[in-house]
Write a protein that holds these residues in place. Structure first.
Motif, PDB file in Angstrom:
ATOM      1  N   LEU A 168      -1.108 -14.334 -34.440  1.00 17.68           N
ATOM      2  CA  LEU A 168      -1.271 -15.433 -33.643  1.00 17.68           C
ATOM      3  C   LEU A 168      -1.008 -15.144 -32.354  1.00 17.68           C
ATOM      4  N   LYS A 169      -0.435 -14.391 -31.835  1.00 16.85           N
ATOM      5  CA  LYS A 169      -0.299 -13.798 -30.371  1.00 16.85           C
ATOM      6  C   LYS A 169      -1.603 -13.331 -29.838  1.00 16.85           C
ATOM      7  N   ALA A 170      -2.601 -13.301 -30.584  1.00 16.05           N
ATOM      8  CA  ALA A 170      -3.993 -12.786 -29.981  1.00 16.05           C
ATOM      9  C   ALA A 170      -4.687 -13.693 -29.604  1.00 16.05           C
ATOM     10  N   MET A 171      -4.382 -14.910 -30.061  1.00 16.11           N
ATOM     11  CA  MET A 171      -5.101 -16.332 -30.306  1.00 16.11           C
ATOM     12  C   MET A 171      -4.613 -17.266 -29.100  1.00 16.11           C
ATOM     13  N   LYS A 172      -5.563 -17.749 -28.578  1.00 13.69           N
ATOM     14  CA  LYS A 172      -5.544 -18.789 -27.179  1.00 13.69           C
ATOM     15  C   LYS A 172      -5.287 -20.122 -27.665  1.00 13.69           C
ATOM     16  N   LYS A 173      -4.360 -20.982 -27.074  1.00 11.81           N
ATOM     17  CA  LYS A 173      -4.205 -22.384 -27.342  1.00 11.81           C
ATOM     18  C   LYS A 173      -5.446 -23.336 -27.450  1.00 11.81           C
ATOM     19  N   GLU A 174      -6.120 -22.711 -26.167  1.00 12.49           N
ATOM     20  CA  GLU A 174      -7.449 -23.708 -25.731  1.00 12.49           C
ATOM     21  C   GLU A 174      -8.560 -23.474 -26.736  1.00 12.49           C
ATOM     22  N   TRP A 175      -8.548 -22.557 -27.793  1.00 13.33           N
ATOM     23  CA  TRP A 175      -9.588 -22.326 -28.669  1.00 13.33           C
ATOM     24  C   TRP A 175      -9.301 -23.362 -29.750  1.00 13.33           C
ATOM     25  N   PHE A 176      -7.989 -23.867 -29.856  1.00  7.23           N
ATOM     26  CA  PHE A 176      -7.693 -24.800 -31.157  1.00  7.23           C
ATOM     27  C   PHE A 176      -7.163 -26.052 -30.872  1.00  7.23           C
ATOM     28  N   GLU A 177      -6.878 -26.239 -29.513  1.00  3.10           N
ATOM     29  CA  GLU A 177      -5.938 -27.408 -29.192  1.00  3.10           C
ATOM     30  C   GLU A 177      -7.109 -28.666 -29.205  1.00  3.10           C
ATOM     31  N   GLY A 178      -6.808 -29.738 -30.173  1.00  3.91           N
ATOM     32  CA  GLY A 178      -7.791 -30.867 -30.089  1.00  3.91           C
ATOM     33  C   GLY A 178      -9.048 -30.431 -30.676  1.00  3.91           C
ATOM     34  N   LYS A 179      -9.363 -29.420 -31.226  1.00  2.00           N
ATOM     35  CA  LYS A 179     -10.474 -28.901 -31.844  1.00  2.00           C
ATOM     36  C   LYS A 179     -10.631 -29.047 -33.449  1.00  2.00           C
ATOM     37  N   ASP A 180     -11.766 -29.040 -34.000  1.00  2.00           N
ATOM     38  CA  ASP A 180     -11.936 -29.004 -35.406  1.00  2.00           C
ATOM     39  C   ASP A 180     -12.266 -27.622 -35.668  1.00  2.00           C
ATOM     40  N   CYS A 181     -11.381 -26.984 -36.646  1.00  2.00           N
ATOM     41  CA  CYS A 181     -11.416 -25.568 -37.140  1.00  2.00           C
ATOM     42  C   CYS A 181     -11.638 -25.283 -38.608  1.00  2.00           C
ATOM     43  N   LEU A 182     -12.156 -24.193 -38.585  1.00  2.00           N
ATOM     44  CA  LEU A 182     -12.205 -23.855 -40.055  1.00  2.00           C
ATOM     45  C   LEU A 182     -11.448 -22.069 -40.358  1.00  2.00           C
ATOM     46  N   ASP A 183     -10.895 -22.099 -41.373  1.00  2.00           N
ATOM     47  CA  ASP A 183     -10.241 -20.939 -41.855  1.00  2.00           C
ATOM     48  C   ASP A 183     -10.792 -20.360 -43.013  1.00  2.00           C
ATOM     49  N   ILE A 184     -11.584 -19.058 -43.083  1.00  2.00           N
ATOM     50  CA  ILE A 184     -12.266 -18.649 -44.166  1.00  2.00           C
ATOM     51  C   ILE A 184     -11.382 -17.672 -44.726  1.00  2.00           C
ATOM     52  N   GLY A 185     -11.171 -17.972 -46.239  1.00  2.00           N
ATOM     53  CA  GLY A 185     -10.350 -17.018 -46.906  1.00  2.00           C
ATOM     54  C   GLY A 185      -8.795 -17.296 -46.738  1.00  2.00           C
ATOM     55  N   CYS A 186      -8.320 -18.647 -47.031  1.00  2.00           N
ATOM     56  CA  CYS A 186      -6.947 -19.081 -46.471  1.00  2.00           C
ATOM     57  C   CYS A 186      -6.054 -18.465 -47.352  1.00  2.00           C
ATOM     58  N   ASN A 187      -6.114 -18.089 -48.456  1.00  2.85           N
ATOM     59  CA  ASN A 187      -5.359 -17.668 -49.340  1.00  2.85           C
ATOM     60  C   ASN A 187      -4.017 -18.753 -49.604  1.00  2.85           C
ATOM     61  N   SER A 188      -2.834 -18.589 -49.298  1.00  2.10           N
ATOM     62  CA  SER A 188      -1.779 -19.494 -49.536  1.00  2.10           C
ATOM     63  C   SER A 188      -1.695 -20.588 -48.405  1.00  2.10           C
ATOM     64  N   GLY A 189      -2.417 -20.462 -47.401  1.00  5.68           N
ATOM     65  CA  GLY A 189      -2.513 -21.423 -46.332  1.00  5.68           C
ATOM     66  C   GLY A 189      -1.428 -21.298 -45.188  1.00  5.68           C
ATOM     67  N   VAL A 190      -0.665 -20.067 -45.256  1.00  4.71           N
ATOM     68  CA  VAL A 190       0.305 -19.696 -44.168  1.00  4.71           C
ATOM     69  C   VAL A 190      -0.118 -19.882 -42.923  1.00  4.71           C
TER      70      VAL A 190
END
Length: 291
Positions: A54-76
């Protein structure tokens, strides 16, 4: 003498039972799609506050955005992204129905354990999710209410039920979102190897092409590919993976060229260094591609 022989016979029978039980357990634990149970438990461990990636990710890529997580496993990590970066919506998909059920359990547990959430609300939302889990259909993110981004800074944990959703699906072969659905950000973390081993080079290209089509203009694709040595370690999980391993022509070091020159992404950035201090098992490269 006879007593000694009987003892040896019982011991041999016990050994056979133990061996058979161990073999059954090993067979049950084989995850041909990387769909390990408690995957994040052994990768992150109990001593880590959050997934180091998560440290490698920037908030502006997600904040207020519609997102998709491929291969989410247990959703953590799906839930962690929603919490930390204030998504408008995030859908986690996984090929394994058992992992999707785990993901909803993780979501309910997260909401209930959050301080300040009235018990009645948590109980009501949990009941709604329990009743709807089997018939849950991911709505098009564009149909969701558009929330003012300033409100996302004060995300209430009870709202996670409205923001986070999970769905079973084989992304490569037959999963399709609603009509006219697109996503601002798509994550694919430690999944590409399993796609590659199960569906070969064609499956990998399908993965990348489908991600590109589902991304909104200017959208971000966050990819954490596994190294080739990891392919070797898992090549025998199934007969299919064994055959595909021998026939794979595209190596992980070729992914950038494929995504930029053949798929159509316009820019890539290596964001690995942003996740400084990552523990063993999380020291793989992470890339962000822009459409």
């Amino acid at each position: 003498m006879e007593q000694h022989q009987q003892q040896n016979k019982r011991k041999q029978q016990d050994d056979v039972v133990t061996k058979t039980t161990t073999q059954k357990k090993k067979r049950k634990e084989v995850a041909v799609f990387g769909n390990y149970r408690n995957y994040y438990g052994y990768r992150i461990g109990q001593d880590s506050e959050e997934d180091p990636r998560l440290k490698a990710m920037k908030k502006e890529w997600f904040e207020g955005k519609d997102c998709l997580d491929i291969g989410c496993n247990s959703g953590v990590i799906t839930i962690a992204i929603a919490q930390k970066f204030s998504c408008r919506s995030i859908l986690g998909i996984d090929i394994d129905d058992a992992r999707i059920q785990d993901a909803y359990w993780t979501l309910r547990k997260t909401v209930k354990s959050t301080k300040g959430v009235p018990a009645g609300i948590a109980k009501l939302e949990e009941s709604k999710n329990l009743n709807g889990i089997k018939n849950h259909v991911a709505e098009s993110p564009k149909k969701r209410a558009r929330t003012d981004c300033t409100e996302c800074h004060h995300l209430q944990e009870a709202d996670l039920f409205d923001i986070v959703s999970f769905k079973k699906g084989n992304f490569v072969q037959n999963w399709h979102p609603g009509e006219n659905t697109s996503y601002d950000t798509i994550t694919c973390l430690s999944v590409s190897k399993w796609v590659h081993l199960n569906w070969g080079d064609d499956g990998l290209i399908t993965l990348f092409s489908k991600v590109w089509r589902l991304l909104s203009p200017g959208g971000v694709f966050i990819l954490e590919p596994q190294p080739w040595s990891s392919y070797y370690n898992n090549r025998l999980v199934s007969e299919t993976s064994k055959v595909n391993y021998q026939e794979i022509k595209i190596r992980p070091e070729d992914f950038q060229d494929i995504l930029l020159d053949k798929i159509g992404f316009r820019m890539v950035k290596d964001i690995t260094s942003s996740a400084s201090g990552r523990k063993a098992g999380f020291n793989r490269p992470i890339f962000a591609f822009w459409k």
